[in-house]
Design a protein around this motif. Structure first.
Motif, mmCIF file in Angstrom:
data_model
loop_
_atom_site.group_PDB
_atom_site.id
_atom_site.type_symbol
_atom_site.label_atom_id
_atom_site.label_comp_id
_atom_site.label_asym_id
_atom_site.label_seq_id
_atom_site.Cartn_x
_atom_site.Cartn_y
_atom_site.Cartn_z
ATOM 1 N N GLY A 17 11.894 11.988 17.295
ATOM 2 C CA GLY A 17 12.348 13.288 16.830
ATOM 3 C C GLY A 17 11.914 13.656 15.425
ATOM 4 N N VAL A 18 11.062 12.859 14.830
ATOM 5 C CA VAL A 18 10.615 13.130 13.467
ATOM 6 C C VAL A 18 9.308 13.904 13.521
ATOM 7 C CG1 VAL A 18 9.854 12.094 11.297
ATOM 8 C CG2 VAL A 18 11.690 11.023 12.611
ATOM 9 N N ARG A 19 9.244 14.955 12.742
ATOM 10 C CA ARG A 19 8.005 15.728 12.594
ATOM 11 C C ARG A 19 7.894 16.097 11.129
ATOM 12 N NH1 ARG A 19 6.705 19.622 17.634
ATOM 13 N NH2 ARG A 19 5.064 18.169 18.208
ATOM 14 N N ARG A 20 7.009 15.395 10.432
ATOM 15 C CA ARG A 20 6.828 15.632 9.003
ATOM 16 C C ARG A 20 5.339 15.722 8.710
ATOM 17 N NH1 ARG A 20 10.839 13.222 5.614
ATOM 18 N NH2 ARG A 20 9.561 14.046 3.944
ATOM 19 N N GLN A 21 4.992 16.559 7.781
ATOM 20 C CA GLN A 21 3.601 16.759 7.389
ATOM 21 C C GLN A 21 3.316 15.963 6.115
ATOM 22 O OE1 GLN A 21 1.766 18.653 9.429
ATOM 23 N NE2 GLN A 21 -0.121 18.400 8.297
ATOM 24 N N ASP A 22 2.230 15.199 6.111
ATOM 25 C CA ASP A 22 1.790 14.437 4.939
ATOM 26 C C ASP A 22 2.930 13.628 4.314
ATOM 27 O OD1 ASP A 22 -0.840 15.431 5.169
ATOM 28 O OD2 ASP A 22 -0.261 17.264 4.116
ATOM 29 N N ILE A 23 3.617 12.872 5.121
ATOM 30 C CA ILE A 23 4.770 12.084 4.680
ATOM 31 C C ILE A 23 4.313 10.853 3.900
ATOM 32 C CG2 ILE A 23 4.916 10.712 6.801
ATOM 33 C CD1 ILE A 23 7.999 10.938 6.564
ATOM 34 N N GLY A 24 5.073 10.493 2.875
ATOM 35 C CA GLY A 24 4.781 9.309 2.095
ATOM 36 C C GLY A 24 5.011 8.053 2.931
ATOM 37 N N VAL A 25 4.198 7.030 2.701
ATOM 38 C CA VAL A 25 4.300 5.804 3.478
ATOM 39 C C VAL A 25 4.076 4.603 2.563
ATOM 40 C CG1 VAL A 25 1.856 5.795 4.131
ATOM 41 C CG2 VAL A 25 3.498 4.630 5.568
ATOM 42 N N ARG A 26 4.776 3.533 2.893
ATOM 43 C CA ARG A 26 4.591 2.258 2.179
ATOM 44 C C ARG A 26 4.339 1.197 3.233
ATOM 45 N NH1 ARG A 26 7.597 -0.724 -2.604
ATOM 46 N NH2 ARG A 26 7.147 -2.822 -1.951
ATOM 47 N N ILE A 27 3.282 0.419 3.051
ATOM 48 C CA ILE A 27 2.959 -0.685 3.953
ATOM 49 C C ILE A 27 3.000 -1.948 3.107
ATOM 50 C CG2 ILE A 27 1.252 -1.667 5.524
ATOM 51 C CD1 ILE A 27 0.216 1.205 5.946
ATOM 52 N N ILE A 37 0.867 -1.171 0.000
ATOM 53 C CA ILE A 37 0.000 0.000 0.000
ATOM 54 C C ILE A 37 0.902 1.219 0.000
ATOM 55 C CG2 ILE A 37 -1.685 1.306 1.353
ATOM 56 C CD1 ILE A 37 -2.447 -1.547 2.529
ATOM 57 N N GLN A 38 0.674 2.126 -0.922
ATOM 58 C CA GLN A 38 1.424 3.375 -0.957
ATOM 59 C C GLN A 38 0.439 4.513 -0.811
ATOM 60 O OE1 GLN A 38 4.873 2.081 -3.999
ATOM 61 N NE2 GLN A 38 4.972 4.087 -3.090
ATOM 62 N N SER A 39 0.725 5.395 0.132
ATOM 63 C CA SER A 39 -0.156 6.511 0.400
ATOM 64 C C SER A 39 0.661 7.570 1.135
ATOM 65 C CB SER A 39 -1.351 6.044 1.261
ATOM 66 O OG SER A 39 -2.311 7.076 1.398
ATOM 67 N N THR A 45 -3.348 7.435 10.301
ATOM 68 C CA THR A 45 -4.443 7.552 9.341
ATOM 69 C C THR A 45 -3.851 7.935 7.999
ATOM 70 O OG1 THR A 45 -5.965 8.243 11.079
ATOM 71 C CG2 THR A 45 -6.607 8.716 8.803
ATOM 72 N N LEU A 46 -4.134 7.120 6.995
ATOM 73 C CA LEU A 46 -3.606 7.375 5.663
ATOM 74 C C LEU A 46 -4.564 8.245 4.865
ATOM 75 C CD1 LEU A 46 -2.265 3.824 4.686
ATOM 76 C CD2 LEU A 46 -1.208 5.579 6.130
ATOM 77 N N ALA A 47 -4.033 8.865 3.832
ATOM 78 C CA ALA A 47 -4.844 9.712 2.962
ATOM 79 C C ALA A 47 -5.952 8.908 2.278
ATOM 80 C CB ALA A 47 -3.956 10.391 1.918
ATOM 81 N N ASN A 48 -5.753 7.589 2.130
ATOM 82 C CA ASN A 48 -6.770 6.748 1.489
ATOM 83 C C ASN A 48 -7.877 6.327 2.464
ATOM 84 O OD1 ASN A 48 -5.661 4.694 3.055
ATOM 85 N ND2 ASN A 48 -4.738 3.611 1.331
#
Length: 166
Positions: free
Chosen positions: A131-141, A96-98, A114-117
């Protein structure tokens, strides 16, 4: 669809008490998101109609589980399990890529993503990405080798074991 159904039932049949497990499966309204439940038109059923549908599915799952369990014994458990891995995940083995909707603050056991899909995944292991803070980061499951799913976000090598909750 039939092969997905059989794959799910096969794995349940491999458990010591496959039929009993199948009969304890949660009702449809607990297995689907509210949106999926509405989209399938199941919200239009009366309480009695929904109960009858759930009973039919439970009976069908029990019957199919017995058939699939017998086939699994004949074919060899390892081969059948490998062929049908991913059964807990709606029969899909596709990654899954989102993107993670909103802010991502790293990995942590019990966190929900919560994913965009619209899918919601919960972390089940202790993987950490602090320590990570990212907005709308890409994700692969992606599916794991022996079941389960692994999440990785763009730009980081750390993976976290997750399960879909919605």
């Amino acid at each position: 669809m039939r092969s997905v159904f059989h794959a799910a039932l096969l794995s349940a049949g491999l458990l010591a008490s496959g039929i009993a497990l199948a009969q304890q499966a949660p009702p449809l309204q607990e297995q689907m998101t509210a949106a999926e439940f509405r989209a399938a038109g199941l919200d239009k059923l009366s309480a009695d109609e929904l109960a009858a549908l759930n009973q039919w599915l439970q009976r069908r799952v029990g019957e199919e589980t017995a058939v699939i369990a017998a086939q699994a014994r004949e074919e060899g458990r390892k081969e059948v399990v490998e062929k049908n891995r991913g059964f807990f995940h709606f029969g899909s083995e596709e990654p899954i890529q989102s993107t993670i909707a909103g802010e991502f603050r790293g990995f942590g056991k019990g966190r929900r993503y919560t994913l965009a899909n619209g899918q919601v995944w919960e972390q089940t292991d202790g993987a950490s990405l602090a320590g990570v803070r990212r907005q709308d980061i890409g994700v692969r499951i992606r599916p794991g080798a022996i079941g389960g799913w692994w999440m990785q976000v763009d730009g980081y090598n750390t993976t976290a074991r997750v399960e879909r909750v919605e």
